[in-house]
Scaffold this motif. Structure first.
Motif, PDB file in Angstrom:
ATOM      1  N   GLU A 107       8.379  -8.863 -17.599  1.00 18.86           N
ATOM      2  CA  GLU A 107       9.418  -9.568 -17.488  1.00 18.86           C
ATOM      3  C   GLU A 107      10.575  -9.462 -18.638  1.00 18.86           C
ATOM      4  OE1 GLU A 107       8.743 -13.861 -17.913  1.00 18.86           O
ATOM      5  OE2 GLU A 107       6.958 -13.814 -16.517  1.00 18.86           O
ATOM      6  N   MET A 108       9.882  -8.978 -19.771  1.00 17.54           N
ATOM      7  CA  MET A 108      10.627  -8.513 -20.767  1.00 17.54           C
ATOM      8  C   MET A 108      11.445  -7.264 -20.584  1.00 17.54           C
ATOM      9  SD  MET A 108       8.839  -8.325 -24.372  1.00 17.54           S
ATOM     10  CE  MET A 108       9.233  -6.873 -25.559  1.00 17.54           C
ATOM     11  N   ILE A 109      10.649  -6.328 -19.960  1.00 16.14           N
ATOM     12  CA  ILE A 109      11.297  -4.968 -19.533  1.00 16.14           C
ATOM     13  C   ILE A 109      12.281  -5.193 -18.809  1.00 16.14           C
ATOM     14  CG2 ILE A 109      10.710  -2.669 -18.515  1.00 16.14           C
ATOM     15  CD1 ILE A 109       8.062  -3.124 -19.773  1.00 16.14           C
ATOM     16  N   LYS A 110      12.297  -6.142 -17.627  1.00 14.39           N
ATOM     17  CA  LYS A 110      13.256  -6.184 -16.719  1.00 14.39           C
ATOM     18  C   LYS A 110      14.409  -6.955 -17.179  1.00 14.39           C
ATOM     19  CE  LYS A 110      14.713  -7.376 -12.466  1.00 14.39           C
ATOM     20  NZ  LYS A 110      14.968  -6.351 -11.541  1.00 14.39           N
ATOM     21  N   ASP A 111      14.261  -7.888 -18.198  1.00 11.38           N
ATOM     22  CA  ASP A 111      15.258  -8.619 -18.795  1.00 11.38           C
ATOM     23  C   ASP A 111      16.136  -7.660 -19.675  1.00 11.38           C
ATOM     24  OD1 ASP A 111      14.818 -11.008 -17.748  1.00 11.38           O
ATOM     25  OD2 ASP A 111      13.716 -11.990 -19.197  1.00 11.38           O
ATOM     26  N   ALA A 112      15.298  -6.656 -20.274  1.00 10.98           N
ATOM     27  CA  ALA A 112      15.822  -5.594 -20.795  1.00 10.98           C
ATOM     28  C   ALA A 112      16.988  -4.759 -20.197  1.00 10.98           C
ATOM     29  CB  ALA A 112      14.931  -4.818 -21.906  1.00 10.98           C
ATOM     30  N   GLY A 113      16.736  -4.791 -18.785  1.00  9.50           N
ATOM     31  CA  GLY A 113      17.617  -4.018 -17.853  1.00  9.50           C
ATOM     32  C   GLY A 113      16.997  -2.829 -17.303  1.00  9.50           C
ATOM     33  N   ALA A 114      15.815  -2.715 -17.390  1.00  9.32           N
ATOM     34  CA  ALA A 114      14.995  -1.374 -16.822  1.00  9.32           C
ATOM     35  C   ALA A 114      15.047  -1.651 -15.183  1.00  9.32           C
ATOM     36  CB  ALA A 114      13.753  -1.259 -17.565  1.00  9.32           C
ATOM     37  N   GLY A 115      14.901  -0.710 -14.752  1.00 12.85           N
ATOM     38  CA  GLY A 115      14.640  -0.697 -13.017  1.00 12.85           C
ATOM     39  C   GLY A 115      13.210  -0.741 -12.849  1.00 12.85           C
ATOM     40  N   ILE A 116      12.578  -1.421 -12.045  1.00 16.39           N
ATOM     41  CA  ILE A 116      11.191  -1.154 -11.798  1.00 16.39           C
ATOM     42  C   ILE A 116      10.901  -1.214 -10.022  1.00 16.39           C
ATOM     43  CG2 ILE A 116       8.896  -2.669 -11.619  1.00 16.39           C
ATOM     44  CD1 ILE A 116      10.149  -4.207 -14.148  1.00 16.39           C
ATOM     45  N   TYR A 117      10.349  -0.005  -9.733  1.00 13.09           N
ATOM     46  CA  TYR A 117      10.135   0.371  -8.659  1.00 13.09           C
ATOM     47  C   TYR A 117       8.662   0.690  -8.001  1.00 13.09           C
ATOM     48  CZ  TYR A 117      15.268   0.576  -8.617  1.00 13.09           C
ATOM     49  OH  TYR A 117      16.395   0.300  -8.719  1.00 13.09           O
ATOM     50  N   ALA A 118       8.294   0.384  -6.757  1.00 10.47           N
ATOM     51  CA  ALA A 118       6.797   0.965  -6.182  1.00 10.47           C
ATOM     52  C   ALA A 118       7.189   1.942  -5.343  1.00 10.47           C
ATOM     53  CB  ALA A 118       6.401  -0.312  -5.543  1.00 10.47           C
ATOM     54  N   CYS A 119       5.989   2.739  -5.447  1.00  7.04           N
ATOM     55  CA  CYS A 119       6.083   3.867  -4.605  1.00  7.04           C
ATOM     56  C   CYS A 119       5.853   3.802  -2.962  1.00  7.04           C
ATOM     57  CB  CYS A 119       5.063   4.975  -5.173  1.00  7.04           C
ATOM     58  SG  CYS A 119       4.320   6.276  -4.061  1.00  7.04           S
ATOM     59  N   ARG A 120       6.534   3.912  -2.400  1.00  8.45           N
ATOM     60  CA  ARG A 120       6.527   3.868  -0.931  1.00  8.45           C
ATOM     61  C   ARG A 120       5.302   4.395  -0.220  1.00  8.45           C
ATOM     62  NH1 ARG A 120       7.383   0.742   2.916  1.00  8.45           N
ATOM     63  NH2 ARG A 120       9.730   0.267   2.233  1.00  8.45           N
ATOM     64  N   ALA A 121       4.805   5.399  -0.526  1.00 11.59           N
ATOM     65  CA  ALA A 121       3.588   6.263   0.111  1.00 11.59           C
ATOM     66  C   ALA A 121       2.355   5.340  -0.239  1.00 11.59           C
ATOM     67  CB  ALA A 121       3.304   7.702  -0.322  1.00 11.59           C
ATOM     68  N   THR A 122       2.224   5.149  -1.651  1.00  7.80           N
ATOM     69  CA  THR A 122       0.959   3.938  -1.915  1.00  7.80           C
ATOM     70  C   THR A 122       1.263   2.691  -1.231  1.00  7.80           C
ATOM     71  OG1 THR A 122       1.424   5.132  -4.064  1.00  7.80           O
ATOM     72  CG2 THR A 122      -0.347   3.466  -3.959  1.00  7.80           C
ATOM     73  N   VAL A 123       2.454   2.086  -1.261  1.00  8.75           N
ATOM     74  CA  VAL A 123       2.521   0.861  -0.643  1.00  8.75           C
ATOM     75  C   VAL A 123       1.894   0.899   0.993  1.00  8.75           C
ATOM     76  CG1 VAL A 123       4.241  -0.910   0.305  1.00  8.75           C
ATOM     77  CG2 VAL A 123       4.317   0.142  -2.021  1.00  8.75           C
ATOM     78  N   ASP A 124       2.271   1.948   1.658  1.00  9.65           N
ATOM     79  CA  ASP A 124       2.027   2.182   2.891  1.00  9.65           C
ATOM     80  C   ASP A 124       0.426   2.439   3.038  1.00  9.65           C
ATOM     81  OD1 ASP A 124       4.439   1.858   3.758  1.00  9.65           O
ATOM     82  OD2 ASP A 124       5.168   3.864   4.153  1.00  9.65           O
ATOM     83  N   MET A 125      -0.006   3.046   2.117  1.00  6.13           N
ATOM     84  CA  MET A 125      -1.519   3.566   2.257  1.00  6.13           C
ATOM     85  C   MET A 125      -2.378   2.279   1.890  1.00  6.13           C
ATOM     86  SD  MET A 125      -2.944   6.593   0.011  1.00  6.13           S
ATOM     87  CE  MET A 125      -2.641   5.859  -1.635  1.00  6.13           C
ATOM     88  N   PHE A 126      -1.882   1.417   1.099  1.00  4.19           N
ATOM     89  CA  PHE A 126      -2.586   0.572   0.849  1.00  4.19           C
ATOM     90  C   PHE A 126      -2.530  -0.831   1.660  1.00  4.19           C
ATOM     91  CE2 PHE A 126      -3.648   1.910  -3.910  1.00  4.19           C
ATOM     92  CZ  PHE A 126      -4.465   2.707  -3.466  1.00  4.19           C
ATOM     93  N   GLY A 127      -1.420  -0.655   2.631  1.00  3.73           N
ATOM     94  CA  GLY A 127      -0.908  -1.778   3.516  1.00  3.73           C
ATOM     95  C   GLY A 127      -0.336  -2.862   2.855  1.00  3.73           C
ATOM     96  N   LEU A 128       0.456  -2.564   1.607  1.00  4.04           N
ATOM     97  CA  LEU A 128       0.856  -3.687   0.930  1.00  4.04           C
ATOM     98  C   LEU A 128       2.504  -3.994   1.556  1.00  4.04           C
ATOM     99  CD1 LEU A 128      -0.191  -2.122  -2.526  1.00  4.04           C
ATOM    100  CD2 LEU A 128      -1.164  -4.271  -1.405  1.00  4.04           C
ATOM    101  N   SER A 129       2.959  -5.124   1.276  1.00  2.00           N
ATOM    102  CA  SER A 129       4.291  -5.341   1.488  1.00  2.00           C
ATOM    103  C   SER A 129       5.026  -6.009   0.127  1.00  2.00           C
ATOM    104  CB  SER A 129       4.573  -6.533   2.461  1.00  2.00           C
ATOM    105  OG  SER A 129       4.099  -7.750   2.241  1.00  2.00           O
TER     106      SER A 129
END
Lengths: 158, 105
Positions: A107-129
């Motif tokens: 939360e702190m890092i986000k409020d500090a203005g950093a971008g937070i991203y998840a990796c598409r390949a891993t998301v698909d591999m683990f069946g996440l949304s």
């Protein structure tokens, strides 16, 4: 303030490991970058995704097996409760240093203005949304998009 | 260490321009240090941060972390970054007449 000609302006930090000790270095570096006015992007991949999964973010543990840094024989590290014990110890030390728990830190890092991203390949591999992730996540991106966002940045793999 | 005149007062500063002695600090010095950092006007919101930092430093002997500013001082991290852009903890500590923050968070 002094500024050397090649001061770092932008960093992209990849977090690929899911243990407490695998995730914190990247979080501290991303937060530290923002504290210095450096643009920062965090990219979570493979088991590093645990740090931004609603279900996992505040249940990260220290690995006591296969972790030479623990200076602990493998069989001892495998005893029931050993990982929980090491995790509790480390969390206590971190609290003392005012290093927040993972969820609060993100939360702190986000409020500090950093971008937070998840990796598409891993998301698909683990069946996440998208719903599986904490709200601080800006999006799920593929490796090409990661490089696009990292234009002009130093890339750090952890 | 060197001596420098800030807002009409002779004070000691370290190599990065932070006041060596927090007791040398005055509100006029804060204004001058803020201007050096590209903050032309210190608003009430800036003063709230500065005053909390100084009070906390007097009590604890350390420059508060961003987390402490938020949890104890009630200054939201987002707001802190808006008030002191490009390096909030360092900038605010400098304007508050305190040393460079020593921690990593």
């Amino acid at each position: 303030m002094k500024e050397s000609p090649d001061a770092i302006k932008k960093v992209s930090i990849i977090i690929s490991k899911g243990s407490l000790d695998g995730i914190y270095p990247g979080l501290i570096m991303a937060n530290g970058a923002r504290m210095e006015g450096i643009e920062a992007t965090l990219f979570f991949t493979f088991f590093g995704l645990d740090a931004i999964l609603k279900k996992r973010v505040d249940k990260l543990t220290v690995a006591t097996v296969g972790n030479p840094g623990m200076h602990m024989p493998t069989l001892l590290g495998a005893l029931p409760g050993m990982s929980a014990f090491a995790t509790a110890m480390m969390k206590k030390q971190m609290e003392k240093l005012d290093i927040p728990p993972a969820g609060e830190f993100l939360e702190m890092i986000k409020d500090a203005g950093a971008g937070i991203y998840a990796c598409r390949a891993t998301v698909d591999m683990f069946g996440l949304s998208k719903d599986d992730f904490i709200p601080q996540v800006d999006g799920i991106i593929n490796v090409g998009e990661f490089y696009e966002r990292s234009a002009g940045a130093q890339i750090i793999f952890t | 260490m060197q001596t420098k005149e800030i807002a009409g007062k002779q004070v000691q500063v370290d190599e990065d321009g932070f006041l060596v002695n927090p007791n040398d600090w005055t509100r006029e010095i804060a204004q001058a240090l803020a201007a050096e950092q590209g903050i032309d006007v210190l608003t009430e919101a800036h003063w709230r941060v500065i005053e909390f930092m100084r009070a906390d430093f007097a009590e604890k002997g350390a420059v508060p972390t961003i987390r402490r500013l938020s949890k104890v001082g009630g200054i939201e991290t987002k707001e802190l970054y808006e008030l002191f852009p490009n390096g909030p903890a360092k900038k605010a500590a400098r304007i508050a007449g305190l040393g460079k923050p020593q921690g990593c968070v």
